[in-house]
Design a protein around this motif. Structure first.
Motif, mmCIF file in Angstrom:
data_model
loop_
_atom_site.group_PDB
_atom_site.id
_atom_site.type_symbol
_atom_site.label_atom_id
_atom_site.label_comp_id
_atom_site.label_asym_id
_atom_site.label_seq_id
_atom_site.Cartn_x
_atom_site.Cartn_y
_atom_site.Cartn_z
ATOM 1 N N TYR A 28 -9.036 -23.764 -4.213
ATOM 2 C CA TYR A 28 -9.237 -24.310 -5.561
ATOM 3 C C TYR A 28 -9.284 -23.206 -6.605
ATOM 4 C CZ TYR A 28 -14.178 -23.132 -5.146
ATOM 5 O OH TYR A 28 -15.346 -22.438 -5.017
ATOM 6 N N GLN A 64 -18.145 -13.700 -5.230
ATOM 7 C CA GLN A 64 -18.344 -15.132 -5.509
ATOM 8 C C GLN A 64 -19.829 -15.515 -5.526
ATOM 9 O OE1 GLN A 64 -16.259 -17.397 -6.614
ATOM 10 N NE2 GLN A 64 -14.604 -15.908 -6.757
ATOM 11 N N SER A 65 -20.212 -16.503 -4.718
ATOM 12 C CA SER A 65 -21.600 -16.977 -4.822
ATOM 13 C C SER A 65 -22.621 -15.997 -4.278
ATOM 14 C CB SER A 65 -21.756 -18.314 -4.106
ATOM 15 O OG SER A 65 -21.305 -19.320 -4.957
ATOM 16 N N ASN A 114 -23.645 -24.228 -8.148
ATOM 17 C CA ASN A 114 -22.957 -23.836 -9.387
ATOM 18 C C ASN A 114 -23.752 -24.161 -10.650
ATOM 19 O OD1 ASN A 114 -20.985 -22.970 -7.725
ATOM 20 N ND2 ASN A 114 -19.316 -24.048 -8.759
ATOM 21 N N GLU A 160 -10.013 -17.976 -11.831
ATOM 22 C CA GLU A 160 -11.177 -18.864 -11.816
ATOM 23 C C GLU A 160 -11.370 -19.535 -13.178
ATOM 24 O OE1 GLU A 160 -14.315 -17.194 -9.682
ATOM 25 O OE2 GLU A 160 -15.698 -18.760 -10.243
ATOM 26 N N ASN A 167 -16.568 -26.744 -13.402
ATOM 27 C CA ASN A 167 -17.670 -25.944 -13.950
ATOM 28 C C ASN A 167 -17.860 -26.238 -15.443
ATOM 29 O OD1 ASN A 167 -18.543 -24.681 -11.597
ATOM 30 N ND2 ASN A 167 -16.905 -23.166 -11.690
ATOM 31 N N TYR A 193 -20.542 -16.175 -15.995
ATOM 32 C CA TYR A 193 -20.651 -16.687 -14.616
ATOM 33 C C TYR A 193 -19.405 -16.311 -13.800
ATOM 34 C CZ TYR A 193 -20.355 -20.114 -10.861
ATOM 35 O OH TYR A 193 -20.182 -20.715 -9.641
ATOM 36 N N TYR A 245 -24.722 -23.368 1.358
ATOM 37 C CA TYR A 245 -24.102 -24.621 0.935
ATOM 38 C C TYR A 245 -24.754 -25.793 1.672
ATOM 39 C CZ TYR A 245 -20.672 -21.398 -0.992
ATOM 40 O OH TYR A 245 -20.083 -20.386 -1.673
ATOM 41 N N VAL A 263 -17.390 -18.271 -1.415
ATOM 42 C CA VAL A 263 -16.133 -18.882 -0.980
ATOM 43 C C VAL A 263 -14.993 -17.884 -0.768
ATOM 44 C CG1 VAL A 263 -16.526 -21.234 -1.807
ATOM 45 C CG2 VAL A 263 -15.549 -19.538 -3.356
HETATM 46 N N1 GLU Z 1 -17.015 -19.128 -8.563
HETATM 47 C C1 GLU Z 1 -17.039 -20.187 -7.630
HETATM 48 C C2 GLU Z 1 -17.067 -21.520 -8.304
HETATM 49 O O1 GLU Z 1 -17.645 -21.653 -9.348
HETATM 50 C C3 GLU Z 1 -18.257 -19.992 -6.796
HETATM 51 C C4 GLU Z 1 -18.026 -20.637 -5.546
HETATM 52 C C5 GLU Z 1 -18.881 -20.128 -4.454
HETATM 53 O O2 GLU Z 1 -18.712 -19.004 -3.956
HETATM 54 O O3 GLU Z 1 -19.729 -20.926 -4.079
HETATM 55 O O4 GLU Z 1 -16.520 -22.475 -7.838
#
Ligand code: GLU
Length: 292
Positions: A28, A64-65, A114, A160, A167, A193, A245, A263
């Motif tokens: 995505y 990422q997260s 998020n 992104e 988001n 972010y 998650y 991710v």
């Molecule tokens: N930047 C990713 C998003 O907003 C973060 C996703 C992640 O690593 O959980 O979808």
């Protein structure tokens, strides 16, 4: 812990799973879909700074997260836990990380999904210019890790930002809920972010961060307090309950240590008073955690 035996155990696990081809790249965010699925590295850093590396531990990846615990620690330091709790909850959500869902006070469930991480970004030096706010985050990573190597992947950032409908939707809902700090701008907040998710490091650096958290926030030579122990405790609590998650409950039950995944296929895990571990391997399971 016998360090040599422990490292040997990690080496055996690495050999056992390195040929596993299960999982899929996150698609995505288009730039993540072009990652090399064969990359695989594990780093372990002990509390006295010994490092064990196996596989692709020099490869830079966007965190990422895995950026979210750091941002949470930064806003706890800047504003204190009480003020932060006016904007972000501390409970697991039981929902997907990007779900359009809030707690009974219309706030994000926690800072590691998020919605909560976007809210956390809005609380980083809210009255500064956007360039200063990004600078503040990257400098904090460099300060804590004692490294100038921490970098940024602009292609991931652009990718992104260009595929961020969900988001944006989360941010508009939170704006309507009236829970952003006064004068927050959605565009600036989301950029910050996305920027923090696009910071790049290696498993060696991320395992050092995990080791510092395992060491109650002290530097690995035990000289300096890099992150206050109370903040470390707060961060580890949310990682323990919500870091993996929708697998967080099973992870805590089966594995039982605070961890965070991203991710891009990275994970860092903290074994308090023992060591920090980081793993990178891009193919993900259907919860969004690296299969390996
Ligand atoms: N930047 C990713 C998003 O907003 C973060 C996703 C992640 O690593 O959980 O979808």
């Amino acid at each position: 812990m016998n360090w040599e035996n422990f490292c040997e155990g990690i080496r055996e696990i690495y050999e056992e799973i390195k040929d596993d081809v299960g999982g899929n790249l996150a698609d995505y965010i288009p730039q993540l879909a072009s990652a090399d699925p064969n990359l695989f590295g594990i780093s372990v850093t002990s509390l006295d700074g010994k490092v064990f590396n196996i596989g692709n531990t020099d490869t830079r990846f966007c965190i990422q997260s895995c950026s979210k615990p750091m941002i949470y620690a930064m806003i706890l330091k800047e504003h204190g836990a009480e003020k932060v709790a006016q904007h972000i909850g501390r409970e697991p959500s039981g929902k997907m990380f990007n779900s359009l869902d809030f707690n009974s006070e219309n706030k994000p469930h926690n800072p590691l999904i998020n919605a909560g991480a976007i809210m956390a970004a809005s609380l980083v030096k809210p009255n500064e210019r956007s360039d200063k706010r990004y600078d503040h985050i990257i400098k904090e990573w460099k300060r804590v890790l004692g490294s100038q190597e921490i970098s940024f992947d602009n292609s991931v950032f652009l990718s992104e930002r260009n595929t961020a409908s969900r988001n944006y939707a989360l941010s508009h809902l939170m704006m309507e809920n009236g829970i952003f700090p006064n004068n927050s701008q959605i565009e600036d907040t989301l950029q910050l972010y996305f920027q923090s998710c696009s910071i790049t490091m290696t498993t060696q650096e991320l395992s050092k961060y995990a080791a510092i958290l395992a060491n109650s926030g002290k530097s690995l030579d035990d000289v300096e307090c890099l992150i206050e122990p109370q903040i470390v405790k707060d961060v580890l609590c949310v990682m323990y309950s919500s870091g993996m998650y929708d697998y967080s409950g099973r992870w805590s039950y089966d594995i039982g240590i605070p961890a965070k995944s991203g991710v891009s296929g990275c994970i860092f895990a903290v074994i308090p008073n023992v060591c920090g571990i980081s793993i990178f391997s891009p193919p993900l399971d259907n919860m969004g955690n690296s299969v390996k």
